[in-house]
Design an enzyme around this catalytic site. Structure first.
Site, short mmCIF file in Angstrom:
data_model
loop_
_atom_site.label_atom_id
_atom_site.label_comp_id
_atom_site.label_asym_id
_atom_site.label_seq_id
_atom_site.Cartn_x
_atom_site.Cartn_y
_atom_site.Cartn_z
N GLU A 328 0.80 -1.61 0.46
CA GLU A 328 0.17 -0.17 -0.29
C GLU A 328 0.63 1.45 0.27
OE1 GLU A 328 -4.35 0.11 1.58
OE2 GLU A 328 -2.99 1.16 2.88
N HIS A 359 6.06 -27.47 3.09
CA HIS A 359 5.44 -28.37 2.13
C HIS A 359 4.00 -27.02 0.71
CE1 HIS A 359 6.30 -31.41 5.00
NE2 HIS A 359 6.74 -29.98 5.89
N LYS A 480 -13.36 1.53 -3.73
CA LYS A 480 -14.65 1.85 -2.64
C LYS A 480 -15.52 2.63 -3.44
CE LYS A 480 -11.03 2.72 0.94
NZ LYS A 480 -10.60 3.45 2.37
#
Ligand code: F6P
Length: 509
Positions: A328, A359, A480
Site C-alpha cells: 500500500e 509443504h 470504494k
C-alpha cells in the site's frame, strides 16, 4: 549517473554463482535493534555495493532520514509529516509530544480496562491498518495473553465475520472497540453498527454506549455516529498513517489483553531500531541497506516479487502485515511531483510460515521458472523441548542453502546412482535463488517492535529511491467509490455502466 552504472552492473551479475558471491562477500552482515541481517546470498559484489551507496549519496538518503525524524513534510500529497516513530520514542521536543501522549493515554486506558474486571471479552473491529497490526501482535504472543480478557477480531464486511466474533459472548461483559482513523470506512462502520445493535438488544442505548470504545483521528464523525450517547474515545494522530499505526491507540485492545508492560517492551524495541536507523551511517544502516537491496533486486535485476519466509510460529501473520505496509505504501507508479516513477517500484510481497510453507509453495520456489528473492526470518529462542527448535533452524538454513546452490545433475547422479537419467533430471534444483537471512536470538515483544520499525523505515527509504510517496494510498479509493455506485445495480434499481459487471450481477441473481 549512478543509475547507468547500476544498469551496467546488473546485466552480468545474474550469471554468477551465488555460492561464489557468498564466499567472497565482505561486510555482508549488518546489525541493529537486536537483529542481524546477512545478505551474502544476494547478487551483490563490492562494486555493486559501492554503486548503490553512491546512488544513496546522490539522492541524499541521509537527508531523507533527517526529514522523517525532524517531522518535515514527507507526505506531500496530504501535506503532513509521518510521525509513527514519535509514538514509541520519548519526545525529544515539543514537536511530537502530543502524538506521543496519545499512545500514553491508550496505555493508561488499557491498564484501567485490564484491572477493572468489568469485561471478560473485547471485540476489536477495524480493517487494514486498523486491524493487521494488533492482530499480528495478538497472534505472535498468544501464549502470553492475560487470562482475564478474551480478545476477538472482526474486519470483513462479510456479516459472518462479526457473527463469529460475537458468538457466545455476553453483551453485559463485552467491550466493543472500534478503530477507524477516518471513521469513514464502510466495512468498519457496518460492523460497528451491527455490534451496537447486538449490545442494544441486551442493554439500554445509554448502557450500550458504555460498552463501546472508539479510536479515531476524526472525533467529529465518531460523535455524530454516537448520536448523543457517551462512549469513550481515544485519539489516533492524523500524522500517523493507518498502516503505521500499530504503535497508537489502535492497539488498545492488545495493550489491555496482553498487558501494558508487554506493549511497552514492544515500543522500546521499536525505539531501539529507530535509534539505530536515525544515527547509523547509510553504509551500516540496516534500513538503508535493505531498501537499497529492494531497489537493486526490483529495479535493476527485475525480480517482481519477494517472499517473506517467517521461520517462527509467532510471525506467521507477518507476511500479511507487510503486504499492506509495503504494497500500500510503495505500490505506485507516479511520484509526488506528478512524474512517472523512473524505474519499476515495489515488488509483490508474499510468503508465509516456515516450515509449513515447505509443504506448499517451496516446490515452486526451488524448481519453478520464476526466481524470487526470499527473506528468511529466524528467531528460534529457547524452548523446553529443544528438538523442535533445532529442526526449525535446520530447515531454514537448508532451504536458504538449496535455493542458492541448487543441486546439479552430477550431484544427483553421485548421490542416487540408481536413478534413470529421466528421473535424475527432474531432481535437479537450478539454484541461483537469492536470499537474505534475518535473525534474532528470540522473538520477544521488543524484537517484534524492532523488526516492524525496521520494515517501516526500509519501506520509507525504498519509496524515496523509487521517487514515490509511501504515505498516501489513492489506489484504494476508486474501488470504494465504484462499490458504492454498484449497490443500486445490485438491488435492481439501476443498470451497471459496465456490461461485464452487469452480466456478473445477472449471474449472481
Ligand atoms: O485500505 C485503505 C485504508 O485507508 C488503509 O490505508 C487503512 O489502514 C484502512 O483503509 C482503514 O482505514 P480507517 O482506519 O480510516 O478505517
Amino acid at each position: 549517473m549512478s543509475i547507468e552504472t547500476l544498469q551496467t552492473l546488473a546485466a552480468p551479475i545474474r550469471s554468477q554463482s551465488l555460492a561464489k558471491l557468498a564466499a567472497s562477500a565482505d561486510n555482508a552482515v549488518y546489525r541493529g535493534g537486536g537483529w542481524t541481517v546477512d545478505v551474502s546470498r544476494q547478487y551483490l559484489t563490492a562494486e555493486i555495493e559501492t554503486a548503490l551507496l553512491a546512488h544513496a549519496n546522490d539522492v541524499n538518503l541521509t537527508g531523507t532520514l533527517d526529514d522523517l525524524f525532524s517531522a518535515a513534510i514527507v507526505n506531500p500529497s496530504e501535506n503532513r509529516p509521518a510521525l509513527h516513530w514519535a509514538l514509541r520514542m520519548p519526545p525529544e521536543s515539543e514537536l511530537t509530544k502530543s502524538e506521543h501522549e496519545t499512545t500514553l493515554r491508550a496505555l493508561e486506558k488499557a491498564a484501567e480496562l485490564g484491572s477493572s474486571g468489568q469485561y471478560s471479552a473485547i471485540v476489536h473491529i477495524g480493517i487494514g491498518g486498523s486491524d493487521f497490526g494488533p492482530r499480528l501482535y495478538a497472534d505472535a504472543f498468544g501464549d502470553r495473553q492475560l487470562d482475564a480478557i478474551e480478545l476477538r477480531f472482526c474486519a470483513n464486511v462479510d456479516p459472518l465475520d462479526l457473527d463469529l466474533a460475537l458468538r457466545g459472548l455476553d453483551p453485559a461483559k463485552t467491550l466493543i472497540i472500534g478503530i477507524s482513523k477516518s471513521f469513514g470506512t464502510e466495512e468498519t462502520l457496518y460492523n460497528l453498527a451491527r455490534a451496537r445493535s447486538w449490545l442494544e438488544a441486551a442493554l439500554s442505548a445509554e448502557q450500550a454506549a458504555r460498552h463501546l470504545l472508539l479510536v479515531t483521528a476524526n472525533p467529529d464523525r465518531a460523535n455524530a455516529w454516537l448520536d448523543g450517547n457517551q462512549a469513550t474515545t481515544l485519539d489516533m494522530p492524523i500524522s500517523v498513517g493507518g498502516r503505521y499505526s500499530i504503535w497508537s491507540a489502535a492497539s488498545v485492545a492488545v495493550m489491555a489483553s496482553f498487558g501494558v508492560e508487554t506493549f511497552q517492551q514492544f515500543l522500546t524495541g521499536a525505539a531501539e531500531m529507530d535509534a539505530h536507523v536515525k544515527t547509523t551511517p547509510i553504509d551500516r544502516n540496516l534500513a538503508a541497506r535493505m531498501a537499497l537491496l529492494d531497489f537493486w533486486n526490483t529495479s535493476f535485476l527485475g525480480f517482481g516479487s519477494r517472499a517473506v519466509l517467517a521461520y517462527s510460529r509467532r510471525l506467521r501473520m507477518l507476511p500479511t502485515y507487510l503486504q499492506q505496509l509495503e504494497m500500500e505504501s510503495n505500490g505506485k507508479s507516479v511520484g509526488p511531483t506528478g512524474a512517472d516513477a523512473p524505474l519499476s517500484t515495489a515488488p509483490l510481497l508474499w510468503g508465509g510460515e516456515g516450515s509449513v510453507g515447505q509443504h506448499s509453495y517451496h516446490q515452486w520456489l526451488h524448481q519453478g521458472t520464476h526466481i524470487v528473492p526470499a527473506e528468511f526470518i529466524l528467531a528460534p529462542g529457547s524452548h523446553s523441548d529443544p528438538e523442535g527448535v533445532e529442526a526449525l533452524t535446520a530447515h531454514a538454513l537448508a532451504q536458504a542453502e538449496v535455493l542458492a546452490n541448487g543441486r546439479s545433475l552430477a550431484e544427483v547422479n553421485a548421490e542416487e546412482p540408481e536413478l534413470t537419467e529421466v528421473v535424475a533430471r527432474q531432481k535437479v534444483h537450478p539454484g541461483g535463488r537469492p536470499s537474505t537471512f534475518m535473525t534474532a536470538p528470540e522473538l520477544t515483544p521488543a524484537r517484534l517492535g524492532a523488526l516492524i520499525a525496521l520494515y517501516e523505515h526500509r519501506t520509507y527509504l525504498a519509496g524515496a529511491l523509487w521517487q514515490i510517496n509511501p504515505f498516501d494510498q489513492w489506489g484504494v479509493e476508486r474501488g470504494k467509490t465504484m462499490a458504492t455506485r454498484l449497490k443500486p445495480a445490485l438491488r435492481g434499481e439501476a443498470k451497471a455502466e459496465d456490461a461485464a459487471t452487469q452480466n456478473l450481477i445477472n449471474l449472481l441473481k
